[in-house]
Design a protein around this motif. Structure first.
Motif, mmCIF file in Angstrom:
data_model
loop_
_atom_site.group_PDB
_atom_site.id
_atom_site.type_symbol
_atom_site.label_atom_id
_atom_site.label_comp_id
_atom_site.label_asym_id
_atom_site.label_seq_id
_atom_site.Cartn_x
_atom_site.Cartn_y
_atom_site.Cartn_z
ATOM 1 N N TRP C 37 0.817 -1.212 0.000
ATOM 2 C CA TRP C 37 0.000 0.000 0.000
ATOM 3 C C TRP C 37 0.852 1.266 0.000
ATOM 4 O O TRP C 37 0.337 2.367 -0.120
ATOM 5 N N ARG C 38 2.181 1.127 0.162
ATOM 6 C CA ARG C 38 3.035 2.303 0.279
ATOM 7 C C ARG C 38 4.007 2.405 -0.889
ATOM 8 O O ARG C 38 4.774 3.369 -0.975
ATOM 9 N N LEU C 43 8.319 6.945 0.456
ATOM 10 C CA LEU C 43 8.408 6.978 1.921
ATOM 11 C C LEU C 43 8.736 5.591 2.472
ATOM 12 O O LEU C 43 8.299 4.578 1.932
ATOM 13 N N GLY C 44 9.482 5.551 3.568
ATOM 14 C CA GLY C 44 9.788 4.304 4.242
ATOM 15 C C GLY C 44 8.708 3.938 5.247
ATOM 16 O O GLY C 44 7.667 4.597 5.342
ATOM 17 N N LEU C 94 14.188 8.241 4.919
ATOM 18 C CA LEU C 94 14.439 6.799 5.038
ATOM 19 C C LEU C 94 14.370 6.123 3.665
ATOM 20 O O LEU C 94 15.006 5.087 3.423
ATOM 21 N N GLY C 95 13.621 6.728 2.745
ATOM 22 C CA GLY C 95 13.441 6.117 1.426
ATOM 23 C C GLY C 95 12.597 4.864 1.542
ATOM 24 O O GLY C 95 12.116 4.524 2.639
ATOM 25 N N GLU C 96 12.404 4.172 0.456
ATOM 26 C CA GLU C 96 11.510 3.004 0.486
ATOM 27 C C GLU C 96 12.200 1.796 1.115
ATOM 28 O O GLU C 96 12.449 0.777 0.471
#
Lengths: 230, 230, 230, 230, 230, 230
Positions: C37-38, C43-44, C94-96
């Motif tokens: 879902w992200r 975004l992490g 944080l990144g993915e």
């Protein structure tokens, strides 16, 4: 022990194995492809599931589907059967095909797990032949050796082959041994809930087991030589 | 292998067992009474549960509580530990008391089930002492023999004692052996996922295992002779 | 409170936090990618799971894996820890990447959830450093602030910091407060099972909590300044 | 907010509480006796269960009965409602009776947990009256104080009372406060998923919440003064 | 029987159906796409789930979500509703859209499954209109016929229409009949827990049922002719 | 249809029923006593559980024990069998004894539920005889009538008796009918997933079903007149 092949009409391989009063229905189901973690490896996969009908035993047991969970004993035996049967197969020759073996105990009188392994090998061999006839194997000779299993135990101080239920309960030591047709070991599982055993007993039990497996190998071979009914 | 007793403050017996990078916390919990099916028998009961923390391994595993079911491997090991520990105990002398042994793997690097059995025996002995000090045993000497366990295997054709994780993965044959302090067998579990083994290999592995268990028995004895910290 | 970093060998960040008799093992596990879902958000994600070993407490509790379901208290605390730790992180920086924090209570003597948050922050910071060293962060400074947590309560009419188990049981009012290193609030959870509390009591408890968190922040900072052992 | 008493025919107390588009059905069910762990204590017990119908929300959610497990959010809210309602009751006066409160959200538009608490108090009061009329209370005045709940939050930098769904999503800080009719606090739960909050903001939110609860107390009192329809 | 359309704000179709003291909330939820096994078929899908709130009945029942499993009765009724509603729809005209119908019994006094079907048809018709207004149907006229349901039974020897709870319990024979608006049969389910029935009784019950369904068809038609409130 | 009695050695009554390629194993298990909710009533109880082995069908299905939950179809059929068999029994004459009937489909080719009912009646009759021989019935004649079941359907516009799998799939209308030996109805379940049916079709199907059941009654009677092998 009697082995009836093709007991089912739909399964790619199926066997009703009878051993004393014990009766186990072994069905081998082929599906193309392998589980996700194995994709692209070029290797096939063989799994097994063992279960007992509620009234296979002297008193009725609850269904695991109704309880909503599988018990430890069921898990343990399913894993034993799966490991034993994978020893019979060259998974590279099988190619990316899966064979699921279902061993359902219709009636139990001791030795259900060893009867299941012995019968399941024949169902598996038939399922591999089915694949071969349809040119779906990566290479021929996917079955590299046969496997058969016996239980042995010490009852009243005597090593004994193939315990029936009453003896099973009285046995101090109990061992399940899975051998190949050539007499090598695939699995050795000895346990001593009521007592311990020394090296001499272990040796005597292993000797007995190897002999018992050799006899079962003959019965398996004879069964596989009979023309299938399908 | 190092064994640290009384690692927990609340448990009747507890041990942190460290073996290479493997660390297992073994806690023995005493409760008065026995399961319903055993009531009135005069006999006690010993059970075990094995589990791994999610990040005990190289990559994180899902929690079985989150998945809502216990896997086959967990069930199989819990049952092995329970059977092994019951061999150490005179259940009649224990009286109608129950001891539950929890073996939680904090970090895994091969040999977690054998480390768990070896440590759990010490925690169990402490729990039985705890019962003895409180005059709750039916008879003294409820611990009749010690148990210890090792894993042995064939790596690159050589029988080897106490495989670490990398060797474990490469091993063609793998065997877990549980012995008493006197060198008798309690459990022998040999499996050959990648190959089979002959009688000569089996004999060599058993020799190695008996020797390894004897060494562990010395470490257990030394640990139990140290005064507890409680 | 003592914080031991790198207590585990495999985890990207790990801490054993000890607080009185309470001992919690916090492990931070990094995986590349984020939940479905992200995906594509840039975004992490940070999650947490809290659990107690069966014999962490005075009497043994049943395993949630054996019961087949996670209890309400466990769910509630896992969610609290997850929300608290996300407040420490710039999820865009944080990144993915995903960080899963496991907080396993080895021994409990009150304040397990606040000890877990305080220790988990240090494990999380180490895991983010691990990502930074491998150039896997989207931007530097993914940790934007520290978080620490205390429990405060009213015992015998007196506001008290950091209740141990016995006080916890007697407390009329109990509050868990999570603060940042700068003294802002992340979570305030006050409950009054045995009585209610007025605004003056609430103010006194918050003052006490802010002071306690500041002290824990100093301990976290000192721990993070020590060179890691890896 | 509107409170409709006796919305159900069978329940000892029942309320349909409507608050904006949010509609929660609260049913209080009386049973004689208490859970086993409480027997013989002379004290009663009050529990709560919260759930949402699948289409209460903008998009349909899966049923927790179909998924086979209750989610963390549901558990958390059920526990909050139960604790809040127990603050209203003198459990000794209740005697060994149990009241189970079911709060089922028929439609959700923000504030479902606070609406549930506010409505459930009225259903609980009716159920206690039902017990009183049948002379089943241990002592009169089992309801010692009313409880009501509001949610407050900071939206676009402004403290706001009673967030609807859209505001709820945008809120940086969100707090649920449960007060008694006299204005004391029963529960204070503040969380800051997207940002943190300082003491000044906390104070402003608490002021707003106390005022909001006072208004709800008036609505509860008015509802309870209307003659029941049964 | 009264049918209130648009009882919910979010659902594409929703109905509160009241029949004596029985109250069922029916919500039809539209999603684009169909389950995986149906993809690419060009056909839509309609499913139904039936459930009862815990205090719908005279004594409170446990939640199926708390028990962790759905009971046989719930399964049976959900399947009956789903089959009945699919008979109303031309799934090719629906196109690859799914409609999930939730029938939640808020209060039960006999006849909940037949009330659910009768109300759910109206909610479904509204959901299909919603799709039509948005040009999302593959073809117009996706609703091909109406469906309505009644229960009939033999009480004290007399065939009776629409049993309330007390009669339901006393009935020797009980039959649920689902008819189309034209009087054809969709489902006929007769059961005789306390006795058996002959062909004459069956004929009398069917006559009664067809007449009852015709009356319900009139009520459904009138409800659908009223302008919706949305 | 062939009925083989005493197919199992342990069960009080057991039957292998074969009908075309369909094979169902029906086992009746007697236990003294009744479920708690029935204790002291003087009445007995009869339940049934239906299940399919994984490879009973053309393609292997997952085990419900592995999935951890029982599907709706299984529940529905188990309940149908239970209700049908209870119609055969005078529960007062049975006394406080329970009979559990397990119907396990070994191979499926249409009509499994009706074959199960027809075979299970014979197993139940044998189990009741077993009770009678041991003087455990409250009164003689606990079996008051026989029950048998057939499926009928409309295939290509023609009413047909006893559909095999391929016809089953093509049938627009499908009806399961359970009759007593005297020709009264116990259950009538007609469904029309692909179309609807009028009164004339219903009448034709019922006529066909009554005739089919009469034929099965003769087969049951003949089977019960053969001397049992035990």
């Amino acid at each position: 022990m009697t082995i009836t092949r093709d007991w089912l009409d739909h399964a790619e391989g199926s066997v009703l194995v009878e051993f004393g009063r014990t009766r186990v229905l072994c069905a081998a189901s082929v599906t193309e492809g392998v589980p996700r973690w194995r994709k692209g490896s070029g290797l096939g996969w063989v799994t097994a599931e063992y279960a007992m009908l509620p009234r296979a035993t002297h008193t009725r047991g609850d269904r695991e589907s109704v309880k909503g969970r599988i018990g430890g004993r069921t898990h343990e035996i399913s894993r034993l059967i799966g490991r034993s049967l994978r020893a019979a197969i060259d998974l590279g020759a099988l190619g990316e095909n899966s064979v699921a073996i279902d061993c359902d105990v219709l009636q139990a009188d001791g030795g259900t797990r060893t009867a299941a392994i012995t019968g399941a090998y024949v169902a598996l061999a038939d399922a591999v032949s089915w694949l071969g006839e349809r040119k779906k194997l990566a290479r021929p000779k996917a079955v590299v050796q046969s496997v058969a299993a016996v239980s042995v135990g010490v009852v009243d101080g005597q090593p004994r082959l193939d315990l029936a239920y009453e003896e099973d309960v009285r046995a101090g030591t109990d061992m399940n041994v899975v051998c190949t047709g050539e007499g090598s070991f695939v699995e050795v599982q000895g346990t001593a809930e009521n007592g311990v055993f020394d090296r001499g007993t272990l040796d005597a039990l292993l000797d007995l087991a190897v002999g018992g497996c050799a006899e079962l190998t003959r019965i398996q071979t004879a069964a596989l030589q009979r023309a299938g009914v399908r």
